[in-house]
Structure formats: structure tokens, C-alpha cells
Design an enzyme around this catalytic site. Structure first.
Site, short mmCIF file in Angstrom:
data_model
loop_
_atom_site.label_atom_id
_atom_site.label_comp_id
_atom_site.label_asym_id
_atom_site.label_seq_id
_atom_site.Cartn_x
_atom_site.Cartn_y
_atom_site.Cartn_z
N TRP A 66 99.72 -9.62 -69.91
CA TRP A 66 100.69 -8.56 -69.57
C TRP A 66 102.01 -9.08 -70.14
CZ3 TRP A 66 105.11 -8.07 -66.44
CH2 TRP A 66 105.46 -6.78 -66.10
N ASN A 84 99.96 -17.84 -67.29
CA ASN A 84 100.51 -16.71 -66.54
C ASN A 84 101.82 -17.20 -65.95
OD1 ASN A 84 100.96 -14.41 -65.07
ND2 ASN A 84 99.49 -14.89 -63.45
N GLY A 85 102.93 -16.52 -66.26
CA GLY A 85 104.22 -16.96 -65.74
C GLY A 85 105.27 -16.91 -66.84
N LYS A 113 104.04 6.99 -56.28
CA LYS A 113 102.62 7.20 -56.65
C LYS A 113 102.52 8.13 -57.85
CE LYS A 113 100.71 4.50 -55.16
NZ LYS A 113 101.67 3.71 -54.51
N LYS A 134 98.90 -5.16 -61.15
CA LYS A 134 98.57 -5.07 -59.74
C LYS A 134 99.40 -6.04 -58.91
CE LYS A 134 96.42 -3.70 -56.11
NZ LYS A 134 96.78 -2.38 -55.56
#
Ligand code: AGP
Length: 616
Positions: free
Chosen positions: A74, A100-101, A493, A611
Site C-alpha cells: 500500500w 510495512n511502515g 460508508k 483495512k
């Protein structure tokens, strides 16, 4: 957020890595890759786009290696390109890494490494980390009997400012894998002669439930058959092994077109789970096993600060009404990202409560750490069993909502509302709420799952309403009192899963600006199920209709709202003020989900979203 999977053992790594990445897809990503040993050669294959693009590249290859790492990216630093996809390889070819980070001081390190002759082929901070490890691996030569690979990772990380969850391989140590974590989650899975690493236990839970959750500053080395846990200070640590509570079936779609729809329909069960075993035997209050605070200590609380992000923040805004109404304790609700720097004045009778579905949202984790640094007791409400937030809080309440795979929070939100209402009841009964009032609230809460099922029966009707509005470009969501945060959540949403621009407002605030947006193409979605101020909301509806606006409204069955003023009504059963925010949320979730599907969006993995946001 990025997904990490690693494997060292006796079976082929390729399929294990691809299966693991598939199970991490829900975290949101834009590219993916794997690196695995083929004999003594270290192969790297990466692809932009969905995991299928990677599978098309890797699938046909006859890769028999039994050690490898994989990653779904991501993007944080650098565009969405194959060069920026992970795994990254050091320019000397010796180190391969997934990360990741965010390495905050990557620019300074990159400049130094360039001066040492290292080259870069990407714009990422992660490639800097791979080269930094290679630099230490090369420089440290013989590590005097220590594990040279593990030592090079450790020495590199001592120079890193920022956050990381990593898995790394070393060309000269083809049977080994090293992992490390600082603020970005990493979990070790222990099998029979094999070990896994992942940013989320779901990446390997179908293969082993014997896990060790790494804490910040910890490193793990494994060759599959054995593993060791150390820290940046080179201390050897005793691994705290746990049995993972994971239901692989829950992670499947079970006949629903999308996880989001499945999880909306799982809400009656999730609400039951939130309440199970948490009411007193006399039925007059709630109780929780993990608060780590005595009733006497809770009675001393004179103010509560709620911290969260996104949907969880809206749960906190709703809880403000619950707690202030039932317990008469002043509540302050803060965005976690703001709270951690605001240095808000808080007296010693303040209780801090963080709410997080994943238990890994970095802003929420850091807000909790800031409150604890100041000596405040922090409780957490989370769905993430064993998550960073769960492990670092002083006490807390698990949601037991089951895995929520859809990126958009649905069942976790109503589960949070239910638990926050139960907490408000508990605090209220520790103060002025009477036995009778307590019994009434318990009955109200127990009735909610069945009422939620009744609301879900309108799914088809809500689909047709969505069909009528699927072309709209803007939408207003309006509610009052405890339904105002629900309006905010409804807008979020819709934005998240259908990319329609939507705003939530307190209904009365509409006249102070937002009403300028009203056109026949900008429908207004009212939460018109409040009781004592319904007349005010009806006035707002008239004001919008007078300007050509279309009205969608959640209304209470049997209420005296004039039928002719609502173009598209959605009915909920008559319910107590505590139940209404939960019941009124469900139509908004279904509407957003159907709008997204009708507009051809991937409601389970919306563009640009993750998420769990484990970066700041
Ligand atoms: C909700 O639909 C979003 N996916 C997002 O706002 C989410 O609620 C937020 O990132 C907080 O996540 P957490 O509850 O896991 O901390």
C-alpha cells in the site's frame, strides 16, 4: 496497509506465499511480490495491480524453494510501479526484504549509502532498509560466532527512525529468515519443522495457530526447524507462545457476493457476541472481565476521553451521548491523530478509552502510548485479539465480532456501539442509575439482535432505493443527537465504497451552509427516527423539499412523520434511544454497499483504502 508473509520450512514456499498474500488482500494494496530461494539463487518476482497479476507471473514457474517472503504494498513512499513493489533487493544482491511502515530518516541513510557505493532502483524507503542491512552485513564480516545475518539486521535497525514490520532473507544464508517489528505488527507462526512470519496472523492461520506476537524492538530469526527471539539490545528473550483463536470459515464469503454484505448480515450474531456473558446475574447492569479497574476505581472517574480514528471515532461520538446520559460523566471525544500532539489538559480523575477494530491503527496506538506516558490509565475496546493496542492497554474489552475482512467497517462498528452502551450502563449503575433503570436498559440491549434482523429484512427495498440514486454525485446525511454521529458514519460508508461525495451534518446545522448544496441531484438522507425532537427534523425535511431536494429517510415504524414528505422511507422498529443508533446504522451500510456495487466499485477493497492504517 502492506501485507507481509514469510515462510521457512520443508515445503515449497511458492504456494504458501501466494496463499498467504491472498488472505492478506483485504488489507488493501496496489502491487505485490515474492522472493524465494531456488537452490542458492534468490528469485524476485513482482507485479503491479491485483494479486492475479503476480500469480500469472509466478504460477507457471517451477520454483521449488522452501524459504521465501511475500508482500502486498500500500504505497507510502513512491508511486505504484513494479520497481517500487516489494520485495526489495540490496544493490549487492545479498539482502531481500519486505517492509510495512515508514523509515522517517530514509533520505539521510540513502545519502550515506550512495556515498558507500550502494545503488537504488526505486523511490522507496524500504529499499534503503535493504541496502542498510547489506551494508552492515558486508561491514561486519565475521560476527565473532554470532549470527552474522541477524546481527546485520539488528545493527541496521539501530539507525532507523520510524516504524517497521519486516521479513528479510540473505543470499548467503538460504535456509534462514529474519523478522523485526517497531509499531507495525509482525507475528511468528510455529509449525512442525517450519515457521511463518506475517503482518496479520490470518496470513498463515489456516496452517498453524501456535503464534508469538512480536513487540516493538524485537527480532526473530528462524531456519524453519527452530527460532530465536531477541531485541535490539541483543538480549535473548523467552517467546510468549499463544494459541490463536481463528475460525478459517469466518474468513470466507459463504455465498455472499461480497465480504461487506456478509459482514452486514453478521451483525445480529456480532451483537450477541458482544453481550455474551456480560450482564450481571440480577440483570441490572453489565460487567467486563478485562477492565483491570475495580468498581471503586471506576467510581473515581470524573471525565472520560475517547480516542479513535475513522468509523471508530464515530462510535466514540455516539458513546458520548450514551455515557453522558446514563452515567452523567463528562466525555471528550478526540481524533487519535490530534490527541497525541495536542497535550490536552487532563486531571488525574480522567480515564482514557481507545477504540480500534484492528487494534493496530498507529495513530490510535500512539495516542494510547502518549496517555500512558502521562500516567493515565488507558482502556481499549478492540476486535483485534492479541493486537498491539490490546497488549499495551491497561485493560479492555474484546468485541468478539469475528474477522472483518471488508475494508469498510460494518459489524465492528455496531459491535463497538453495543459495548460502549454496555460500558455506559455499567458506569451509570456505579453512580445514580437505579436498579429498575438498569434492568430496563439490559432488556433494551438484549432485544437489539432480533431488531437488527428485522431491519436486515429490508435489504431488497434498500437495493431499489440505491438503484434510484445510483447516478447521484453528492449526498447529505443528516441526523440529530446520538443519530448525528450515525449520519457522519453513513457519509463515510458511502464515500468509502462508492466514491460518491457525501457529507454528514447535524440536521439543524444544514441551514448554516450545507443547504446550499441541495439540488434534485443531491439527495438528503435523514435519520428521522428520533422521538422527542422529530418535529424539528420534519421541519428540516420540509426546508429541503422546498428547494427541490429528494428525501431518503430512516423512520420508526408507526411514527407520525407524514408519509408524503419522504420519497424513499426505510423502516426500523420502534426502539429505545440506546438501540436506535445501532439499528439506524444498518440501512446506511446496506445503502452504501448496494450503491458501490451498482457503481461497479470493489466494496471489499475500495481504491486507496487499507483495512488497518499502520502508518501515520
Ligand atoms: C472504516 O470503514 C474505515 N475503514 C476506517 O475509517 C477505519 O474505521 C479506521 O481506519 C480505524 O480503524 P480501526 O478501527 O481498526 O482503528
Amino acid at each position: 496497509m502492506c501485507g507481509i508473509i514469510g515462510y521457512a520450512g520443508k515445503h515449497g514456499a511458492k504456494d504458501i506465499l501466494l496463499d498467504g498474500l491472498k488472505r492478506l488482500e483485504y488489507r488493501g494494496y496496489d502491487s505485490a511480490g515474492v522472493a524465494l530461494f531456488e537452490g542458492n539463487e534468490l528469485r524476485t518476482i513482482r507485479a503491479v495491480g491485483t494479486l492475479d497479476a503476480l500469480v500469472r507471473k509466478v504460477g507457471p514457474l517451477d520454483l521449488k524453494g522452501t524459504v521465501g517472503i511475500g508482500h502486498t504494498r500500500w504505497a507510502t513512499h513512491g508511486g505504484i510501479t513494479e520497481d517500487n513493489a516489494h520485495p526489495h533487493r540490496s544493490s549487492d544482491g545479498k539482502i531481500s526484504l519486505v517492509h510495512n511502515g515508514v523509515v522517517e530518516n530514509f533520505a539521510a541513510i540513502r545519502t550515506f549509502l550512495l556515498s558507500q557505493g550502494y545503488q537504488f532502483s526505486s523511490e522507496t524507503d524500504s529499499e534503503v532498509l535493504a541496502n542498510l542491512i547489506a551494508y552492515h552485513y558486508q561491514r561486519d564480516g565475521k560476527s565473532r560466532g554470532k549470527n552474522r545475518f541477524l546481527e546485520s539486521v539488528r545493527r541496521a535497525l539501530l539507525h532507523v527512525q520510524g516504524t517497521y514490520g519486516i521479513a528479510a532473507l540473505c543470499l548467503e544464508r538460504p535456509q534462514e529468515m529474519v523478522g523485526a517489528r517497531n509499531s507495525s505488527p509482525l507475528v511468528l507462526g510455529i509449525g512442525d519443522g517450519e515457521c511463518y512470519l506475517s503482518s496479520d496472523a490470518g496470513g498463515f492461520a489456516a496452517r498453524t495457530k501456535d503464534v508469538v506476537f512480536l513487540s516493538d524492538g524485537e527480532l526473530v530469526w528462524t531456519n524453519g526447524a527452530e527460532f530465536s527471539l531477541t531485541n535490539l539490545g541483543q538480549e535473548r528473550l523467552v517467546a510468549k507462545r499463544q494459541e490463536l483463536n481463528w475460525d478459517p470459515i469466518a474468513g470466507e464469503r459463504n455465498g455472499y457476493s461480497h465480504f461487506m454484505l456478509k459482514e452486514i448480515f453478521e451483525q445480529p450474531q456480532a451483537l450477541e457476541n458482544a453481550m455474551r456473558g456480560r450482564f450481571s446475574s440480577d440483570g441490572s447492569t453489565a460487567h467486563f472481565g478485562g477492565l483491570a479497574m475495580t468498581p471503586r476505581e471506576l467510581r473515581q472517574v470524573e471525565r472520560i476521553v475517547l480516542c479513535a480514528c475513522g468509523t471508530a471515532y464515530y462510535a466514540c461520538l455516539t458513546a458520548e451521548y450514551f455515557i453522558e446520559t446514563m452515567a452523567r460523566i463528562p466525555v471528550e471525544v478526540e481524533y487519535a491523530s490530534e490527541f497525541r500532539y495536542r497535550n490536552a489538559p487532563m486531571d488525574r480523575h480522567t480515564l482514557v478509552l481507545v477504540v480500534s477494530q484492528s487494534g493496530e491503527t498507529l495513530d490510535t496506538l500512539e495516542a494510547m502510548r502518549e496517555a500512558r506516558r502521562k500516567g493515565f490509565r488507558v482502556l481499549a475496546i478492540t476486535n483485534g485479539i492479541g493486537s498491539s493496542i490490546a497488549r499495551e492497554a491497561d485493560g479492555g474489552i474484546y468485541q468478539h465480532a469475528g474477522p472483518e475482512i471488508g475494508v469498510a467497517a460494518t459489524k465492528s462498528f455496531t459491535s463497538q456501539l453495543c459495548i460502549l452502551a454496555m460500558l455506559a450502563l455499567y458506569l451509570g449503575r456505579l453512580r445514580d442509575m437505579s436498579f429498575d433503570e438498569g434492568v430496563q436498559i439490559v432488556e433494551v440491549l438484549k432485544a437489539i439482535p432480533a431488531q437488527a434482523m428485522e431491519v436486515l429484512l429490508q435489504n431488497e427495498a434498500i437495493l431499489h432505493i440505491a438503484e434510484r440514486h445510483s447516478r447521484c454525485r453528492d449526498m447529505l446525511f443528516l441526523g440529530r443527537q446520538a443519530l448525528f454521529p450515525i449520519a457522519l458514519e453513513g457519509a463515510l460508508k458511502l464515500k468509502e465504497v462508492s466514491y460518491v461525495h457525501a457529507e454528514g451534518h447535524a440536521a439543524a446545522e444544514m441551514k448554516h451552509g450545507p443547504i446550499a448544496l441541495i439540488t434534485p441531484d443531491c439527495p438528503a438522507f435523514f435519520l428521522a427516527c428520533d422521538d422527542f425532537i422529530l418535529g424539528k427534523t420534519v421541519s428540516n425535511i420540509h426546508e429541503i423539499r422546498a428547494r427541490g431536494g429528494t428525501i431518503i429517510a430512516v423512520v420508526t415504524r408507526g411514527s407520525n412523520i407524514p408519509n408524503e414528505i419522504v420519497d424513499d422511507p426505510i423502516w426500523i422498529p420502534r426502539a429505545h434511544a440506546v438501540a436506535k443508533p445501532i439499528l439506524a446504522t444498518i440501512p446506511l451500510q446496506l445503502f452504501a454497499c448496494h450503491m458501490g456495487i451498482l457503481r461497479g466499485c470493489d466494496v471489499d477493497k475500495p481504491r486507496n483504502l487499507a483495512k488497518s492504517v499502520t502508518v501515520e
